[in-house]
Design a protein around this motif. Structure first.
Motif, PDB file in Angstrom:
ATOM      1  N   UNK A 107       0.846  -1.193   0.000  1.00 18.74           N
ATOM      2  CA  UNK A 107       0.000   0.000   0.000  1.00 18.74           C
ATOM      3  C   UNK A 107       0.885   1.248   0.000  1.00 18.74           C
ATOM      4  N   UNK A 108       1.933   1.239   0.812  1.00 18.83           N
ATOM      5  CA  UNK A 108       2.858   2.368   0.848  1.00 18.83           C
ATOM      6  C   UNK A 108       3.585   2.518  -0.491  1.00 18.83           C
ATOM      7  N   UNK A 109       4.070   1.420  -1.030  1.00 19.33           N
ATOM      8  CA  UNK A 109       4.769   1.457  -2.317  1.00 19.33           C
ATOM      9  C   UNK A 109       3.827   1.975  -3.408  1.00 19.33           C
ATOM     10  N   UNK A 110       2.604   1.476  -3.416  1.00 19.59           N
ATOM     11  CA  UNK A 110       1.626   1.919  -4.408  1.00 19.59           C
ATOM     12  C   UNK A 110       1.290   3.389  -4.270  1.00 19.59           C
ATOM     13  N   UNK A 111       1.178   3.881  -3.043  1.00 21.95           N
ATOM     14  CA  UNK A 111       0.881   5.302  -2.828  1.00 21.95           C
ATOM     15  C   UNK A 111       2.025   6.173  -3.329  1.00 21.95           C
ATOM     16  N   UNK A 112       3.259   5.752  -3.073  1.00 22.05           N
ATOM     17  CA  UNK A 112       4.418   6.511  -3.554  1.00 22.05           C
ATOM     18  C   UNK A 112       4.436   6.514  -5.085  1.00 22.05           C
ATOM     19  N   UNK A 113       4.200   5.362  -5.691  1.00 20.88           N
ATOM     20  CA  UNK A 113       4.179   5.282  -7.154  1.00 20.88           C
ATOM     21  C   UNK A 113       3.059   6.129  -7.746  1.00 20.88           C
ATOM     22  N   UNK A 114       1.894   6.106  -7.114  1.00 18.03           N
ATOM     23  CA  UNK A 114       0.766   6.908  -7.590  1.00 18.03           C
ATOM     24  C   UNK A 114       1.109   8.392  -7.508  1.00 18.03           C
ATOM     25  N   UNK A 115       1.729   8.808  -6.402  1.00 20.95           N
ATOM     26  CA  UNK A 115       2.147  10.203  -6.250  1.00 20.95           C
ATOM     27  C   UNK A 115       3.136  10.585  -7.352  1.00 20.95           C
ATOM     28  N   UNK A 116       4.141   9.730  -7.578  1.00 25.58           N
ATOM     29  CA  UNK A 116       5.143  10.018  -8.604  1.00 25.58           C
ATOM     30  C   UNK A 116       4.528  10.076  -9.999  1.00 25.58           C
ATOM     31  N   UNK A 117       3.590   9.190 -10.277  1.00 23.24           N
ATOM     32  CA  UNK A 117       2.928   9.184 -11.577  1.00 23.24           C
ATOM     33  C   UNK A 117       2.148  10.470 -11.795  1.00 23.24           C
ATOM     34  N   UNK A 118       1.403  10.887 -10.781  1.00 21.75           N
ATOM     35  CA  UNK A 118       0.639  12.129 -10.889  1.00 21.75           C
ATOM     36  C   UNK A 118       1.570  13.333 -10.986  1.00 21.75           C
ATOM     37  N   UNK A 119       2.665  13.323 -10.231  1.00 19.48           N
ATOM     38  CA  UNK A 119       3.628  14.429 -10.295  1.00 19.48           C
ATOM     39  C   UNK A 119       4.252  14.505 -11.686  1.00 19.48           C
ATOM     40  N   UNK A 120       4.564  13.364 -12.263  1.00 20.13           N
ATOM     41  CA  UNK A 120       5.110  13.327 -13.614  1.00 20.13           C
ATOM     42  C   UNK A 120       4.078  13.831 -14.621  1.00 20.13           C
ATOM     43  N   UNK A 121       2.828  13.430 -14.436  1.00 22.30           N
ATOM     44  CA  UNK A 121       1.759  13.924 -15.305  1.00 22.30           C
ATOM     45  C   UNK A 121       1.592  15.428 -15.195  1.00 22.30           C
ATOM     46  N   UNK A 122       1.661  15.950 -13.985  1.00 18.23           N
ATOM     47  CA  UNK A 122       1.559  17.396 -13.775  1.00 18.23           C
ATOM     48  C   UNK A 122       2.742  18.112 -14.432  1.00 18.23           C
ATOM     49  N   UNK A 123       3.933  17.567 -14.244  1.00 15.04           N
ATOM     50  CA  UNK A 123       5.125  18.148 -14.857  1.00 15.04           C
ATOM     51  C   UNK A 123       4.981  18.195 -16.382  1.00 15.04           C
ATOM     52  N   UNK A 124       4.517  17.106 -16.966  1.00 15.93           N
ATOM     53  CA  UNK A 124       4.329  17.060 -18.419  1.00 15.93           C
ATOM     54  C   UNK A 124       3.245  18.040 -18.863  1.00 15.93           C
ATOM     55  N   UNK A 125       2.205  18.160 -18.067  1.00 10.69           N
ATOM     56  CA  UNK A 125       1.126  19.098 -18.397  1.00 10.69           C
ATOM     57  C   UNK A 125       1.639  20.533 -18.375  1.00 10.69           C
ATOM     58  N   UNK A 126       2.450  20.863 -17.402  1.00  7.71           N
ATOM     59  CA  UNK A 126       3.016  22.212 -17.301  1.00  7.71           C
ATOM     60  C   UNK A 126       3.953  22.496 -18.480  1.00  7.71           C
ATOM     61  N   UNK A 127       4.756  21.512 -18.826  1.00 10.73           N
ATOM     62  CA  UNK A 127       5.693  21.683 -19.949  1.00 10.73           C
ATOM     63  C   UNK A 127       5.010  21.581 -21.306  1.00 10.73           C
ATOM     64  N   UNK A 128       3.786  21.047 -21.315  1.00 16.86           N
ATOM     65  CA  UNK A 128       3.091  20.871 -22.587  1.00 16.86           C
ATOM     66  C   UNK A 128       3.578  19.662 -23.364  1.00 16.86           C
ATOM     67  N   UNK A 129       4.112  18.661 -22.650  1.00 19.44           N
ATOM     68  CA  UNK A 129       4.623  17.446 -23.296  1.00 19.44           C
ATOM     69  C   UNK A 129       3.810  16.233 -22.883  1.00 19.44           C
ATOM     70  N   UNK A 130       2.502  16.404 -22.856  1.00 20.15           N
ATOM     71  CA  UNK A 130       1.617  15.303 -22.461  1.00 20.15           C
ATOM     72  C   UNK A 130       1.794  14.108 -23.367  1.00 20.15           C
ATOM     73  N   UNK A 131       1.763  12.913 -22.768  1.00 22.31           N
ATOM     74  CA  UNK A 131       1.865  11.689 -23.573  1.00 22.31           C
ATOM     75  C   UNK A 131       0.632  10.867 -23.394  1.00 22.31           C
TER      76      UNK A 131
END
Length: 174
Positions: free
Chosen positions: A150-174
């Motif tokens: 559960x902890x590992x999954x929460x960390x991965x989910x946070x990182x995935x969303x942070x990466x998505x936010x970063x890509x959204x800000x940069x305009x490099x959505x995949x």
């Protein structure tokens, strides 16, 4: 960051991007393997119970632990691929700028959810380890061990969303 190629420019993923994406894909693969493992375990348990009349006492408990693990390891891969259930009645009709803001807000909301889950389960793990608690049932295991996915999954989910936010800000959505 761009890389010059013969045909022009191509996006080169940033170093953390590749690491996070690789980790998420690995955990997604493990989640898929767990689906197959659980299926085999259920077939064996049913066969032992109804064919040989010798049921496995620990099977249901183990399957429960594995189900939590596969969901938590697979959630970030589903988010990365955009496979979560979504209702797009409003968001599909938004103008591009508003849609981008909405996606950014969604990533922030997922990050907030993952942080709450991660911090809560971390506290639970610390308590369980300090207290030395064991599960009740046929599998006597320290309770912090099945809580770790559960902890590992929460960390991965946070990182995935942070990466998505970063890509959204940069305009490099995949």
């Amino acid at each position: 960051m761009h890389d010059q190629t013969e045909g022009g420019t191509a996006d080169v993923p940033l170093f953390p991007d590749r690491i996070v994406t690789g980790l998420i894909r690995l955990c997604g693969g493990l989640s898929t393997a767990l689906i197959l493992w659980i299926f085999v375990q259920i077939v064996v348990a049913v066969t032992r119970r109804y064919v040989f009349d010798t049921p496995l006492q620990w099977s249901d408990e183990m399957i429960g632990y594995l189900l939590v693990t596969l969901v938590m390891l697979g959630a970030s891969e589903a988010l990365r691929r955009g496979d979560h259930i979504a209702i797009d009645l409003v968001s599909a009709r938004l103008p591009p700028a508003a849609a981008r803001l909405q996606r950014g807000f969604t990533h922030l909301a997922v990050m907030g959810f993952a942080a709450v889950v991660g911090l809560s389960i971390r506290d639970s793990i610390v308590f369980a380890r300090g207290f030395g608690s064991y599960s009740v049932g046929y599998i006597e295991i320290e309770t912090w061990i099945p809580q770790m996915p559960v902890l590992i999954g929460a960390v991965l989910l946070f990182l995935t969303a942070a990466l998505g936010l970063y890509r959204e800000i940069r305009g490099t959505r995949r």
